[in-house]
Design an enzyme around this catalytic site. Structure first.
Site, PDB file in Angstrom:
ATOM      1  N   ASP A  77      24.822  -6.975  30.203  1.00  0.00           N
ATOM      2  CA  ASP A  77      25.485  -7.984  31.162  1.00  0.00           C
ATOM      3  C   ASP A  77      26.666  -8.535  30.908  1.00  0.00           C
ATOM      4  O   ASP A  77      27.113  -9.064  29.933  1.00  0.00           O
ATOM      5  CB  ASP A  77      24.362  -9.090  31.255  1.00  0.00           C
ATOM      6  CG  ASP A  77      23.171  -8.611  31.768  1.00  0.00           C
ATOM      7  OD1 ASP A  77      22.981  -8.281  33.230  1.00  0.00           O
ATOM      8  OD2 ASP A  77      21.945  -8.844  30.999  1.00  0.00           O
TER       9      ASP A  77
ATOM     10  N   ASP B 131      26.985  -4.197  24.759  1.00  0.00           N
ATOM     11  CA  ASP B 131      25.924  -5.123  25.564  1.00  0.00           C
ATOM     12  C   ASP B 131      26.074  -4.376  27.080  1.00  0.00           C
ATOM     13  O   ASP B 131      26.981  -3.685  27.459  1.00  0.00           O
ATOM     14  CB  ASP B 131      26.558  -6.584  25.534  1.00  0.00           C
ATOM     15  CG  ASP B 131      25.625  -7.380  26.153  1.00  0.00           C
ATOM     16  OD1 ASP B 131      24.294  -7.083  26.076  1.00  0.00           O
ATOM     17  OD2 ASP B 131      26.062  -8.437  26.852  1.00  0.00           O
TER      18      ASP B 131
END
Length: 550
Positions: free
Chosen positions: A105, A103
């Site tokens: 963030d 991922d």
């Protein structure tokens, strides 16, 4: 002391200097002395013959708790845990992992806490200017450290609270607005119990009919804003609809993200907002040098990710990745087969051609995991995906698709540093000692005994509150209630093979390292384990060496 340290009362391990009397003398920290009869039939751990031959004096001095605690703690225990270590819920060998997914963030990009204040202030102003909420809300500022991740919010009751793995509310951690709700009121609100029934609890993605679980790190400012608005309305005697208020605040927080306001702040001052950039490059470069394939799946837009990765990794960051997928719409990306992939050009503009293969160095938008698996052939335990959101990032991949998963838990670093303090270790050990005494000595029901037991219970509760406050005065640790794992911990164990404070923790381990989860005791095994631990008999090989990694 034998009761606390070894649990052995038999003649073969009689306490040196013990008198020939089957009575136990206990002194509380407030110097109340209690002498209890110990019938030989109740002496634990002894055969009938030994009980006839020997009577033992159990003498537990509680007048000097600090010295007793220091005696119970093995040397070096206050530096036992390493904040930069990786912790395993399941056995996993990195040597079997061929593909690493990430991922963006709070996984590759870790953000400073300054971002939370900006989100809070902007969403607060949206409520005032666009939703026409009272201008007096402008006096509220973000409160760092008010909330913790993993809390539940009961929309109908306006309660923000911590719930354990068994669906029980931890008393003392229920807040309406910025003020705690008395335990008696919480119990009354839930029909005379602390228990939240399964049908009211959050579903697979943390959303229930009346309860919502805040699992995103971005939700910290949302919880604080929610509490601040409720506080304002209650303080000023303003009646409000709980459902509308919750939705308005959720929409205001969402607008900060969807309208790109947050992205502009970060892009404008990356040095201030983004942490660990150099280490992220080191992790990715190391994996590529060991012939691992890398991919990125994020809900953030390409322009934002591109600028952030250039800041952390360099202008050629895309060369490290075999696949980059932006605006993926997780968790729907993992469950919905309908959205096809769309290609972006180097400027981020959409292309219209049909996607029959996923090419290295290209950028894709949307799509779904089923097409991803079909086009790449990347399946099962040879894939390890890292994310910070247990539901949106990890749950489907582990339970439905058999990928290996790694949870990024930034709070872990702070919590471990607290656990390593002498204050925490002393409090915890003394709390465990008192718990053991209460369990063993509750058989005595005379007035004097009951009074001492009540004092021990009061002191135990005080220590539990003190320990909780070391982490967070309102809600305590994100991993534990007073004694049980939190609901957050339950999901962490269920949805992640390994967890760590930052992706940079991978730098501490060989690319073929095997993580072995520690065998922790079940409750029926616990007495043996605690006896060994308290007497310093349990030694973990290489423990001192592991403490000093990094």
């Amino acid at each position: 002391q034998s009761e606390l340290q070894t649990g052995a009362d038999c003649a073969s391990r009689q306490i040196p200097g013990a008198a020939s009397s089957a009575r136990a003398t206990f002194s509380t920290p407030s110097s109340h002395v209690l002498t209890l009869p110990l019938p030989q039939s109740r002496l634990p751990g002894c055969s009938p013959e030994q009980k006839v031959q020997t009577s033992v004096m159990l003498s537990v001095s509680l007048t000097s708790p600090l010295s007793l605690v220091l005696d119970l703690l093995p040397p070096g225990v206050c530096n036992l845990l390493n904040p930069a270590a990786i912790y395993a819920n399941n056995e996993i060998s990195l040597g079997d992992v061929e593909i690493y997914g990430f991922d963006y963030d709070y996984t590759l990009a870790q953000y400073s806490n300054l971002l939370h204040s900006m989100i809070f202030n902007t969403a607060r102003d949206i409520l005032i200017e666009q939703f026409k909420y009272p201008e007096g809300l402008g006096k509220y500022d973000y409160i760092p450290g008010f909330a913790i991740r993993g809390l539940h919010y009961d929309v109908q009751k306006s309660l923000l609270m911590k719930i354990d793995a068994f669906h029980y509310v931890q008393l003392g951690t229920a807040y309406r607005g910025l003020k705690p709700v008395p335990d008696e009121e919480v119990i009354e609100l839930y029909g005379g119990t602390q228990h939240i029934p399964l049908y009211q609890m959050s579903d697979f993605y943390g959303k229930g009919p009346s309860l919502k679980q805040f699992m995103d790190i971005f939700s910290l400012p949302e919880m604080t804003l929610l509490s601040s608005v409720i506080d304002y309305f209650i303080t000023h005697g303003i009646e409000f609809d709980q459902v509308h208020l919750y939705k308005d605040i959720s929409d205001a927080i969402r607008d900060v993200h969807v309208k790109g306001v947050m992205y502009k702040w970060i892009e404008k001052d990356m040095e201030q907002y983004i942490l660990h950039g150099d280490e992220i490059y080191a992790v990715l470069n190391r994996l590529v040098n060991h012939k691992k394939k890398l991919f990125l799946i994020t809900n953030s837009p390409f322009s934002f990710v591109d600028k952030g990765m250039k800041h952390m990794v360099g202008k050629n960051w895309r060369d490290l990745f075999d696949m980059v997928i932006v605006q993926a719409d997780k968790p729907n990306f993992f469950t919905d087969r309908r959205k096809p992939f769309r290609k972006l050009d180097d400027k981020g503009s959409l292309q219209w051609d049909k996607i029959n293969q996923l090419e290295k160095g290209k950028i894709y938008k949307e799509g779904n995991l089923f097409d991803f698996l079909r086009l790449t052939g990347w399946r099962g335990s040879k894939v390890l995906y890292f994310g910070d959101h247990l539901y949106s990032d990890l749950a489907d991949l582990m339970l439905r698709h058999g990928w290996r998963t790694g949870a990024i838990v930034p709070e872990l670093e702070t919590e471990i540093r607290i656990i390593n303090t002498e204050q925490y270790m002393h409090s915890l050990t003394w709390q465990q000692a008192l718990t053991g005494l209460l369990e063993r000595m509750q058989m005595y029901q005379d007035a004097e005994s009951k009074q001492v037991l009540l004092e021990w219970m009061k002191e135990r509760q005080e220590i539990r509150s003190l320990t909780k406050n070391l982490f967070n005065p309102q809600f305590g640790s994100i991993f534990r209630t007073f004694h049980n794992p939190t609901y957050f911990s339950r999901r962490l164990v269920r949805f992640s093979d390994i967890y760590m404070a930052s992706i940079s923790c991978l730098l501490n381990y060989d690319v073929n390292f095997t993580f072995y989860p520690r065998r922790t005791p079940l409750q029926h095994e616990a007495p043996l384990w605690m006896d060994q631990l308290c007497t310093g008999c349990m030694k973990t090989p290489f423990l001192e060496e592991m403490v000093h990694i990094r």
